[in-house]
Design a protein around this motif. Structure first.
Motif, PDB file in Angstrom:
ATOM      1  N   SER A 143      13.991 -42.437  82.834  1.00  0.00           N
ATOM      2  CA  SER A 143      15.288 -42.082  83.415  1.00  0.00           C
ATOM      3  C   SER A 143      15.514 -40.587  83.284  1.00  0.00           C
ATOM      4  O   SER A 143      14.982 -39.946  82.371  1.00  0.00           O
ATOM      5  N   VAL A 144      16.312 -40.036  84.204  1.00  0.00           N
ATOM      6  CA  VAL A 144      16.730 -38.640  84.167  1.00  0.00           C
ATOM      7  C   VAL A 144      18.246 -38.597  84.291  1.00  0.00           C
ATOM      8  O   VAL A 144      18.821 -39.248  85.170  1.00  0.00           O
ATOM      9  N   ILE A 145      18.902 -37.871  83.403  1.00  0.00           N
ATOM     10  CA  ILE A 145      20.357 -37.754  83.404  1.00  0.00           C
ATOM     11  C   ILE A 145      20.726 -36.305  83.680  1.00  0.00           C
ATOM     12  O   ILE A 145      20.314 -35.404  82.941  1.00  0.00           O
ATOM     13  N   ARG A 146      21.498 -36.091  84.728  1.00  0.00           N
ATOM     14  CA  ARG A 146      21.942 -34.735  85.069  1.00  0.00           C
ATOM     15  C   ARG A 146      23.465 -34.642  85.169  1.00  0.00           C
ATOM     16  O   ARG A 146      24.000 -33.538  85.230  1.00  0.00           O
ATOM     17  N   HIS A 147      24.141 -35.803  85.237  1.00  0.00           N
ATOM     18  CA  HIS A 147      25.591 -35.804  85.424  1.00  0.00           C
ATOM     19  C   HIS A 147      26.244 -36.768  84.436  1.00  0.00           C
ATOM     20  O   HIS A 147      25.618 -37.729  83.977  1.00  0.00           O
ATOM     21  N   HIS A 148      27.503 -36.499  84.113  1.00  0.00           N
ATOM     22  CA  HIS A 148      28.299 -37.444  83.356  1.00  0.00           C
ATOM     23  C   HIS A 148      28.613 -38.644  84.237  1.00  0.00           C
ATOM     24  O   HIS A 148      28.473 -38.595  85.463  1.00  0.00           O
ATOM     25  N   TYR A 149      29.047 -39.737  83.598  1.00  0.00           N
ATOM     26  CA  TYR A 149      29.256 -40.975  84.330  1.00  0.00           C
ATOM     27  C   TYR A 149      30.415 -40.842  85.321  1.00  0.00           C
ATOM     28  O   TYR A 149      31.262 -39.971  85.223  1.00  0.00           O
ATOM     29  N   GLY A 150      30.442 -41.745  86.287  1.00  0.00           N
ATOM     30  CA  GLY A 150      31.512 -41.754  87.296  1.00  0.00           C
ATOM     31  C   GLY A 150      31.018 -41.263  88.638  1.00  0.00           C
ATOM     32  O   GLY A 150      30.029 -40.538  88.765  1.00  0.00           O
ATOM     33  N   LYS A 172      28.400 -46.101  79.300  1.00  0.00           N
ATOM     34  CA  LYS A 172      28.442 -44.714  78.871  1.00  0.00           C
ATOM     35  C   LYS A 172      29.839 -44.400  78.378  1.00  0.00           C
ATOM     36  O   LYS A 172      30.829 -44.934  78.860  1.00  0.00           O
ATOM     37  N   LYS A 173      29.919 -43.521  77.416  1.00  0.00           N
ATOM     38  CA  LYS A 173      31.205 -43.079  76.896  1.00  0.00           C
ATOM     39  C   LYS A 173      31.163 -41.564  76.716  1.00  0.00           C
ATOM     40  O   LYS A 173      30.227 -41.031  76.141  1.00  0.00           O
ATOM     41  N   LYS A 174      32.166 -40.896  77.264  1.00  0.00           N
ATOM     42  CA  LYS A 174      32.247 -39.442  77.133  1.00  0.00           C
ATOM     43  C   LYS A 174      33.393 -39.098  76.208  1.00  0.00           C
ATOM     44  O   LYS A 174      34.487 -39.618  76.329  1.00  0.00           O
ATOM     45  N   ILE A 175      33.139 -38.173  75.277  1.00  0.00           N
ATOM     46  CA  ILE A 175      34.114 -37.756  74.275  1.00  0.00           C
ATOM     47  C   ILE A 175      34.259 -36.250  74.348  1.00  0.00           C
ATOM     48  O   ILE A 175      33.273 -35.515  74.351  1.00  0.00           O
ATOM     49  N   LEU A 176      35.498 -35.775  74.411  1.00  0.00           N
ATOM     50  CA  LEU A 176      35.780 -34.343  74.389  1.00  0.00           C
ATOM     51  C   LEU A 176      36.255 -33.984  73.006  1.00  0.00           C
ATOM     52  O   LEU A 176      37.269 -34.501  72.521  1.00  0.00           O
ATOM     53  N   LEU A 177      35.529 -33.111  72.329  1.00  0.00           N
ATOM     54  CA  LEU A 177      35.864 -32.754  70.951  1.00  0.00           C
ATOM     55  C   LEU A 177      37.139 -31.929  70.899  1.00  0.00           C
ATOM     56  O   LEU A 177      37.431 -31.167  71.803  1.00  0.00           O
TER      57      LEU A 177
END
Length: 314
Positions: free
Chosen positions: A263-270, A309-314
């Motif tokens: 797999s290749v990931i270049r973008h955040h989910y959505g 997927k889960k995105k967290i902003l510190l």
């Protein structure tokens, strides 16, 4: 910027350090921050690594910072009003003469030993029960990363700036080592897989990831050109035959031990997910096929094999 992170093996907890002295504890399933506290070193130095101790009872968080200090925290996983307690702290290596972001340590639960190395030419073996330094192993060059062979807990593998991997037996009284010399740039990360097959995976700054079988010889099984150029972070799963790498060109790649790109990931989910920032750190879950990625823009993402997927902003 996220400097380091780790996933708790038995709870849905993500431990994250920013580029100051702050440590955040998140529930990565609900996206809730449980607590945030200061590690205590000056802002001139950064937190570089985490390890867990006593996972089955009264878990402790061991924190290493680039000033060579080790701090052990209790109650980090509980919510207020419970206070985070500093159990102990000491300087595991001499204070660097100049500002450095290089400090690595390895915790060996079986023996109660902590092995520390930084920007100097030495590696220090500490007995945490007696708080004594047992050994001082001299190196020919600076150490960039450190891990141990888990089945014996006595074999240490250090990645160095001279492109070599060196394996030491801390029980030996001499400083002889086995060298693995196929990389063409300084070593960014090294991991040894647990289980029946002692597979070692190492990555260098030029984007090469090399897979080794420690039972055979000093010759590698295969080389994977993961990124071109500048591999920034590397993490391998403890039991599954997969590893993940991240680069400065805003790309995360997942590979199998056969060298195939999964797999290749270049973008955040959505649907309108924005492009990820350059990768600063990666960490696999100890058991689950889940990994966390930290970026230079203070965002942390958690990716799972189930597609969540889960995105967290510190």
């Amino acid at each position: 910027m996220t400097t380091c992170l780790c996933l708790h093996p038995f709870q849905s907890l993500l431990i994250v350090a920013d580029d100051t002295d702050k440590i955040s504890v998140w529930n990565y399933v609900t996206g809730e921050r449980i607590r945030k506290f200061s590690n205590g070193q000056t802002n001139k130095y950064k937190i570089t690594s985490f390890r867990f101790s006593n996972l089955h009872s009264d878990v402790l968080l061991i924190v290493g910072a680039s000033d060579g200090s080790i701090r052990v925290w209790k109650n980090f996983d509980s919510q207020p009003p419970n206070e985070v307690i500093l159990v102990t702290c000491w300087r595991a290596i001499p204070l660097p003469k100049e500002k450095s972001t290089t400090f690595n340590f390895e915790w060996q639960q079986r023996h109660g030993h902590l092995i520390a190395a930084g920007s100097q030419y030495n590696m220090y073996v500490w007995d945490c029960a007696t708080e004594l330094c047992l050994r001082d192993i001299s190196f020919e060059c600076k150490i960039t990363c450190l891990t141990s062979e888990t089945s014996s807990s006595s074999l240490l593998i250090a990645g160095c700036v001279d492109h070599k991997l060196r394996m030491y037996d801390v029980r030996a009284h001499n400083s002889k080592c086995i060298e693995f010399d196929e990389h063409k740039s300084w070593i960014v990360g090294v991991n040894v897989q647990e289980g029946n097959e002692p597979i070692m995976i190492s990555g260098s700054d030029d984007g090469d990831v090399i897979i080794w079988d420690l039972r055979k010889s000093q010759k590698s099984l295969r080389t994977v050109k993961a990124h071109n150029p500048h591999l920034m972070a590397l993490s391998a799963h403890n039991y599954s035959s997969i590893f993940v790498s991240g680069s400065s060109n805003q790309t995360i790649k997942l590979f199998g031990h056969d060298g195939k790109n999964i797999s290749v990931i270049r973008h955040h989910y959505g649907f309108m997910g924005r492009r990820i920032a350059p990768v600063s750190c990666l960490a696999f879950h100890h058991f689950d096929v889940t990994f966390a990625a930290g970026f230079t823009d203070n965002i942390v993402s958690v990716f799972s094999a189930e597609g969540s997927k889960k995105k967290i902003l510190l």
